[in-house]
Design an enzyme around this catalytic site. Sequence first.
Site, PDB file in Angstrom:
ATOM      1  N   SER A 139      24.241 -35.086 -17.737  1.00 33.72           N
ATOM      2  CA  SER A 139      23.831 -34.983 -19.150  1.00 33.72           C
ATOM      3  C   SER A 139      23.317 -33.584 -19.435  1.00 33.72           C
ATOM      4  CB  SER A 139      22.722 -35.980 -19.457  1.00 33.72           C
ATOM      5  OG  SER A 139      22.232 -35.781 -20.775  1.00 33.72           O
ATOM      6  N   TYR A 152      13.962 -39.787 -16.983  1.00 32.41           N
ATOM      7  CA  TYR A 152      15.415 -39.793 -17.229  1.00 32.41           C
ATOM      8  C   TYR A 152      15.993 -38.384 -17.117  1.00 32.41           C
ATOM      9  CZ  TYR A 152      19.882 -39.902 -19.619  1.00 32.41           C
ATOM     10  OH  TYR A 152      21.219 -39.735 -19.922  1.00 32.41           O
TER      11      TYR A 152
HETATM   12  N1  NAP Z   1      24.385 -41.874 -25.055  1.00 29.62           N
HETATM   13  C1  NAP Z   1      23.932 -40.666 -24.803  1.00 29.62           C
HETATM   14  O1  NAP Z   1      23.373 -39.995 -25.685  1.00 29.62           O
HETATM   15  C2  NAP Z   1      24.127 -40.045 -23.439  1.00 29.62           C
HETATM   16  C3  NAP Z   1      24.003 -38.662 -23.321  1.00 29.62           C
HETATM   17  C4  NAP Z   1      24.177 -38.086 -22.064  1.00 29.62           C
HETATM   18  C5  NAP Z   1      24.486 -38.875 -20.977  1.00 29.62           C
HETATM   19  N2  NAP Z   1      24.585 -40.221 -21.120  1.00 29.62           N
HETATM   20  C6  NAP Z   1      24.896 -41.015 -19.931  1.00 29.62           C
HETATM   21  O2  NAP Z   1      26.108 -41.703 -20.142  1.00 29.62           O
HETATM   22  C7  NAP Z   1      26.152 -42.833 -19.270  1.00 29.62           C
HETATM   23  C8  NAP Z   1      26.624 -44.016 -20.079  1.00 29.62           C
HETATM   24  O3  NAP Z   1      25.643 -44.342 -21.060  1.00 29.62           O
HETATM   25  P1  NAP Z   1      26.038 -44.756 -22.545  1.00 29.62           P
HETATM   26  O4  NAP Z   1      25.487 -43.750 -23.448  1.00 29.62           O
HETATM   27  O5  NAP Z   1      27.464 -45.109 -22.619  1.00 29.62           O
HETATM   28  O6  NAP Z   1      25.101 -46.047 -22.726  1.00 29.62           O
HETATM   29  P2  NAP Z   1      25.423 -47.615 -22.750  1.00 29.62           P
HETATM   30  O7  NAP Z   1      26.339 -47.950 -23.865  1.00 29.62           O
HETATM   31  O8  NAP Z   1      24.095 -48.267 -22.687  1.00 29.62           O
HETATM   32  O9  NAP Z   1      26.223 -47.861 -21.392  1.00 29.62           O
HETATM   33  C9  NAP Z   1      25.571 -47.875 -20.151  1.00 29.62           C
HETATM   34  C10 NAP Z   1      26.437 -48.654 -19.181  1.00 29.62           C
HETATM   35  O10 NAP Z   1      25.838 -48.577 -17.883  1.00 29.62           O
HETATM   36  C11 NAP Z   1      25.585 -49.898 -17.417  1.00 29.62           C
HETATM   37  N3  NAP Z   1      24.394 -49.947 -16.601  1.00 29.62           N
HETATM   38  C12 NAP Z   1      23.192 -49.375 -16.836  1.00 29.62           C
HETATM   39  N4  NAP Z   1      22.340 -49.664 -15.839  1.00 29.62           N
HETATM   40  C13 NAP Z   1      23.028 -50.437 -14.962  1.00 29.62           C
HETATM   41  C14 NAP Z   1      22.712 -51.068 -13.732  1.00 29.62           C
HETATM   42  N5  NAP Z   1      21.494 -50.955 -13.175  1.00 29.62           N
HETATM   43  N6  NAP Z   1      23.658 -51.793 -13.119  1.00 29.62           N
HETATM   44  C15 NAP Z   1      24.884 -51.924 -13.656  1.00 29.62           C
HETATM   45  N7  NAP Z   1      25.256 -51.357 -14.816  1.00 29.62           N
HETATM   46  C16 NAP Z   1      24.331 -50.625 -15.450  1.00 29.62           C
HETATM   47  C17 NAP Z   1      25.429 -50.720 -18.684  1.00 29.62           C
HETATM   48  O11 NAP Z   1      25.639 -52.067 -18.392  1.00 29.62           O
HETATM   49  P3  NAP Z   1      24.443 -53.147 -18.573  1.00 29.62           P
HETATM   50  O12 NAP Z   1      24.110 -53.124 -20.037  1.00 29.62           O
HETATM   51  O13 NAP Z   1      25.037 -54.362 -18.068  1.00 29.62           O
HETATM   52  O14 NAP Z   1      23.288 -52.658 -17.748  1.00 29.62           O
HETATM   53  C18 NAP Z   1      26.523 -50.123 -19.553  1.00 29.62           C
HETATM   54  O15 NAP Z   1      27.773 -50.625 -19.172  1.00 29.62           O
HETATM   55  C19 NAP Z   1      24.749 -42.960 -18.688  1.00 29.62           C
HETATM   56  O16 NAP Z   1      24.747 -42.451 -17.380  1.00 29.62           O
HETATM   57  C20 NAP Z   1      23.903 -42.106 -19.588  1.00 29.62           C
HETATM   58  O17 NAP Z   1      22.777 -41.606 -18.923  1.00 29.62           O
HETATM   59  C21 NAP Z   1      24.431 -40.813 -22.325  1.00 29.62           C
END
Ligand code: NAP
Length: 262
Positions: A139, A152
Amino acid sequence: MTSNTRPLAIVTGASSGIGYELAKICAENGYDLAIAADNPEINQAAQDFRSLGVGVEAVEADLATTEGVDKLYAATGGRPVDALLANAGHGLGHAFLDQDFNEICHVIDTNITGTLYLIQRVGTQMRAQGQGRILITGSIAGYMPGTFQAVYNGTKALLNSFSWALRNELKDTGVTVTCLMPGATETAFFARAGMLDTKVGQAEKDDPAEVARTGFDAMMAGEGDVVSGWKNKLHTAMATVTPASMLAEQHRKKAEPRSGTQ
Ligand SMILES: NC(=O)c1ccc[n+]([C@@H]2O[C@H](COP(=O)([O-])OP(=O)(O)OC[C@H]3O[C@@H](n4cnc5c(N)ncnc54)[C@H](OP(=O)(O)O)[C@@H]3O)[C@@H](O)[C@H]2O)c1
């Protein structure tokens, strides 16, 4: 897993957001999938991807645990993994001293421990087979001290750094490592982190499909890292020449509880 003719990709966190889009792009590019998340929605996602004509194994597991990671790895049935998209992760808003320590540990165990354990298991196999692609979702948060999301941002700083080190260790092995660094993206992330009342939680965000496309293309090209979106590229360039104290103050303004307008 049934098919042995298509390449296989593992995608974690594929039930929603960036991971869902990454898995979809993999399927559109002919990869069979082993996908995981910690809720039953992963089964609906699996149905969506199967409709694109590929084989999908869906695993419901907590990837913060080694047992959960082992369960996902076992679902590949020993089939060689061609691509690993280590994307699962979550945030945690509010002041560090006000956070629940178990939730803090879950952030660290998901974003770091589980991610590294999976990369080590799959990476060992890839090195032995002399080929493979690894995409790690870091990120731009890793570039700045995350006031009101301190742990985080630290986990993402580790992943951003780790990715480059592993890439170097694996040079000349046929295995590439790429770090995708998104900025704020329109997913369930901010709701899950308890940050919907913050300025960043309420701001307009990037499209997860575009972010995933950027990451997938960089992985296929074997690039070292990629920041999605020109505004985020500018942010990260500025962050490298801005004092940490100033970055921490800037982060306060967008992540402090009730900093949003609604
Ligand atoms: N959205 C942003 O602004 C942003 C920016 C930079 C980086 N990111 C990164 O992008 C990645 C994806 O996040 P997203 O934004 O797409 O959010 P999201 O829609 O909440 O997706 C997160 C995914 O990870 C899974 N997950 C989280 N903790 C888990 C665990 N302990 N075991 C199994 N599955 C788990 C969730 O499934 P469950 O709900 O089943 O746990 C979901 O499928 C993350 O690594 C996040 O840090 C996001």
